[in-house]
Write a protein that holds these residues in place. Sequence first.
Motif, PDB file in Angstrom:
ATOM      1  N   GLY A 256       0.802  -1.270   0.109  1.00  0.00           N
ATOM      2  CA  GLY A 256      -0.060  -0.103   0.136  1.00  0.00           C
ATOM      3  C   GLY A 256       1.058   1.349   0.087  1.00  0.00           C
ATOM      4  N   CYS A 257       0.267   2.556  -0.178  1.00  0.00           N
ATOM      5  CA  CYS A 257       0.992   3.534  -0.157  1.00  0.00           C
ATOM      6  C   CYS A 257      -0.006   4.755  -0.212  1.00  0.00           C
ATOM      7  N   LEU A 258       0.811   5.924   0.288  1.00  0.00           N
ATOM      8  CA  LEU A 258      -0.124   7.184   0.391  1.00  0.00           C
ATOM      9  C   LEU A 258       0.973   8.184   0.044  1.00  0.00           C
ATOM     10  N   ILE A 259       0.538   9.079  -0.605  1.00  0.00           N
ATOM     11  CA  ILE A 259       1.416  10.374  -0.989  1.00  0.00           C
ATOM     12  C   ILE A 259       0.628  11.693  -1.002  1.00  0.00           C
ATOM     13  N   TRP A 260       1.289  12.543  -0.295  1.00  0.00           N
ATOM     14  CA  TRP A 260       0.616  13.925  -0.078  1.00  0.00           C
ATOM     15  C   TRP A 260       1.713  14.994  -0.568  1.00  0.00           C
ATOM     16  N   ILE A 261       1.461  16.083  -1.460  1.00  0.00           N
ATOM     17  CA  ILE A 261       2.580  16.886  -1.905  1.00  0.00           C
ATOM     18  C   ILE A 261       1.648  18.437  -1.882  1.00  0.00           C
ATOM     19  N   ASP A 262       2.548  19.044  -1.210  1.00  0.00           N
ATOM     20  CA  ASP A 262       2.060  20.400  -1.374  1.00  0.00           C
ATOM     21  C   ASP A 262       3.306  21.165  -2.193  1.00  0.00           C
ATOM     22  N   GLU A 263       2.916  21.570  -3.375  1.00  0.00           N
ATOM     23  CA  GLU A 263       4.157  22.398  -4.114  1.00  0.00           C
ATOM     24  C   GLU A 263       4.176  23.899  -3.804  1.00  0.00           C
ATOM     25  N   LYS A 264       3.213  24.472  -3.087  1.00  0.00           N
ATOM     26  CA  LYS A 264       3.245  25.896  -2.619  1.00  0.00           C
ATOM     27  C   LYS A 264       4.207  25.891  -1.533  1.00  0.00           C
ATOM     28  N   VAL A 265       3.803  25.077  -0.405  1.00  0.00           N
ATOM     29  CA  VAL A 265       4.683  24.991   0.754  1.00  0.00           C
ATOM     30  C   VAL A 265       6.050  24.386   0.656  1.00  0.00           C
TER      31      VAL A 265
ATOM     32  N   LYS B 293      11.059  18.112   3.636  1.00  0.00           N
ATOM     33  CA  LYS B 293      10.951  19.690   3.504  1.00  0.00           C
ATOM     34  C   LYS B 293      11.972  20.481   3.474  1.00  0.00           C
ATOM     35  N   ASP B 294      12.002  21.430   2.595  1.00  0.00           N
ATOM     36  CA  ASP B 294      13.070  22.111   2.377  1.00  0.00           C
ATOM     37  C   ASP B 294      14.295  21.327   2.147  1.00  0.00           C
ATOM     38  N   LYS B 295      15.570  21.331   2.629  1.00  0.00           N
ATOM     39  CA  LYS B 295      16.749  20.746   2.166  1.00  0.00           C
ATOM     40  C   LYS B 295      16.718  19.140   3.041  1.00  0.00           C
ATOM     41  N   TYR B 296      15.818  18.892   3.726  1.00  0.00           N
ATOM     42  CA  TYR B 296      15.624  17.984   4.767  1.00  0.00           C
ATOM     43  C   TYR B 296      14.680  16.723   4.412  1.00  0.00           C
ATOM     44  N   VAL B 297      15.210  15.614   4.755  1.00  0.00           N
ATOM     45  CA  VAL B 297      14.568  14.170   4.573  1.00  0.00           C
ATOM     46  C   VAL B 297      14.314  13.850   6.056  1.00  0.00           C
ATOM     47  N   TRP B 298      13.099  13.560   6.420  1.00  0.00           N
ATOM     48  CA  TRP B 298      12.683  12.964   7.700  1.00  0.00           C
ATOM     49  C   TRP B 298      12.159  11.504   7.579  1.00  0.00           C
ATOM     50  N   TRP B 299      12.550  10.781   8.214  1.00  0.00           N
ATOM     51  CA  TRP B 299      12.164   9.346   7.953  1.00  0.00           C
ATOM     52  C   TRP B 299      11.632   8.522   9.287  1.00  0.00           C
ATOM     53  N   PHE B 300      10.775   7.806   9.264  1.00  0.00           N
ATOM     54  CA  PHE B 300      10.264   6.962  10.415  1.00  0.00           C
ATOM     55  C   PHE B 300       9.747   5.566   9.719  1.00  0.00           C
ATOM     56  N   SER B 301      10.534   4.606  10.365  1.00  0.00           N
ATOM     57  CA  SER B 301      10.639   3.313   9.979  1.00  0.00           C
ATOM     58  C   SER B 301      10.008   2.201  10.785  1.00  0.00           C
ATOM     59  N   ILE B 302       9.203   1.455  10.342  1.00  0.00           N
ATOM     60  CA  ILE B 302       8.796   0.312  11.331  1.00  0.00           C
ATOM     61  C   ILE B 302       8.934  -0.967  10.523  1.00  0.00           C
ATOM     62  N   GLY B 303       9.696  -1.793  10.450  1.00  0.00           N
ATOM     63  CA  GLY B 303       9.918  -3.160   9.777  1.00  0.00           C
ATOM     64  C   GLY B 303      11.219  -2.927   8.571  1.00  0.00           C
ATOM     65  N   ASP B 304      10.720  -3.560   7.599  1.00  0.00           N
ATOM     66  CA  ASP B 304      11.865  -3.666   6.381  1.00  0.00           C
ATOM     67  C   ASP B 304      11.474  -3.186   4.990  1.00  0.00           C
ATOM     68  N   CYS B 305      10.709  -2.074   4.922  1.00  0.00           N
ATOM     69  CA  CYS B 305      10.534  -1.250   3.873  1.00  0.00           C
ATOM     70  C   CYS B 305      12.143  -0.469   3.626  1.00  0.00           C
ATOM     71  N   ILE B 306      12.354  -0.146   2.707  1.00  0.00           N
ATOM     72  CA  ILE B 306      13.827   0.703   2.325  1.00  0.00           C
ATOM     73  C   ILE B 306      13.607   1.940   1.618  1.00  0.00           C
TER      74      ILE B 306
END
Length: 269
Positions: free
Chosen positions: A48-57, A135-148
Amino acid sequence: MGNSISEFSWVGSQENFVDLITVNNIKHVSIGRFGGNSLEGQYKNEDGCLIWIDEKVNWEFTVILDAHHSAESAELVLEQFSKRKLDIQLILSLPYEQTLKNIEGTIVNLFQEDAFLTACRKVKGETACLIVLRKDKYVWWFSIGDCISYVFHPELANRGQYQINQRQFYEWVGLVNTFDQIVPCYSSGIRELRKGTNCIFLTTDGLIECPNEPFSSPKEIYNVMRRHQIDEGVNKLLQSIKRNSVKDSTTIISWEVNITKEVARPSDE
């Protein structure tokens, strides 16, 4: 706020893509899906997947899920994100330093909500879940399990660095649920992207656990992606695992971010 946000949500029980490769776009983000080969015994898709994008912000918020035993746990997680959508999107709309300070607690609370935990105890199976926010020049991640997830950039590749999170086995959300324990187990972090074009890439494990292991090394994925436009690269990867008789379904989310701001460099350069 909501008007500028593009949204996409899918779970394999809606459409399984067995024997079928599809690459779609939500704005500048590519979603590649392949349900696995029926000749190898595949007949369902529990990704499954979910994508939200805000091009303005200027942010992308993505979730990728790999369930087993059934897609019920992935459906439940997506439902929970949908319920808490306004809370999360409000945090995503803040200045980036506030977003990055507040997002982890918000996600932990989402998974620890009593009604959600109760619902999890009733589903068949459990799911890995990986969340990646840029967001901006950063990537934040939160991982449960074995997706990469990976960040592909020539400066990092020259040093052999590709992967964002480390895969963890025996962590899930669902019937077996890390958030139903006294201490939940997950990993998270923040990374600064490099100057220039960064390719952010999330995948379920069908891509790397394919027979003949064409992509068990991140370098092989990087080599395909750097030679092609995003959509074409994602398609090439899925065609390759299809040819190699993969049974497991694979879902890929990928997009490019161009960073023009200054980033950290060694002081003796």
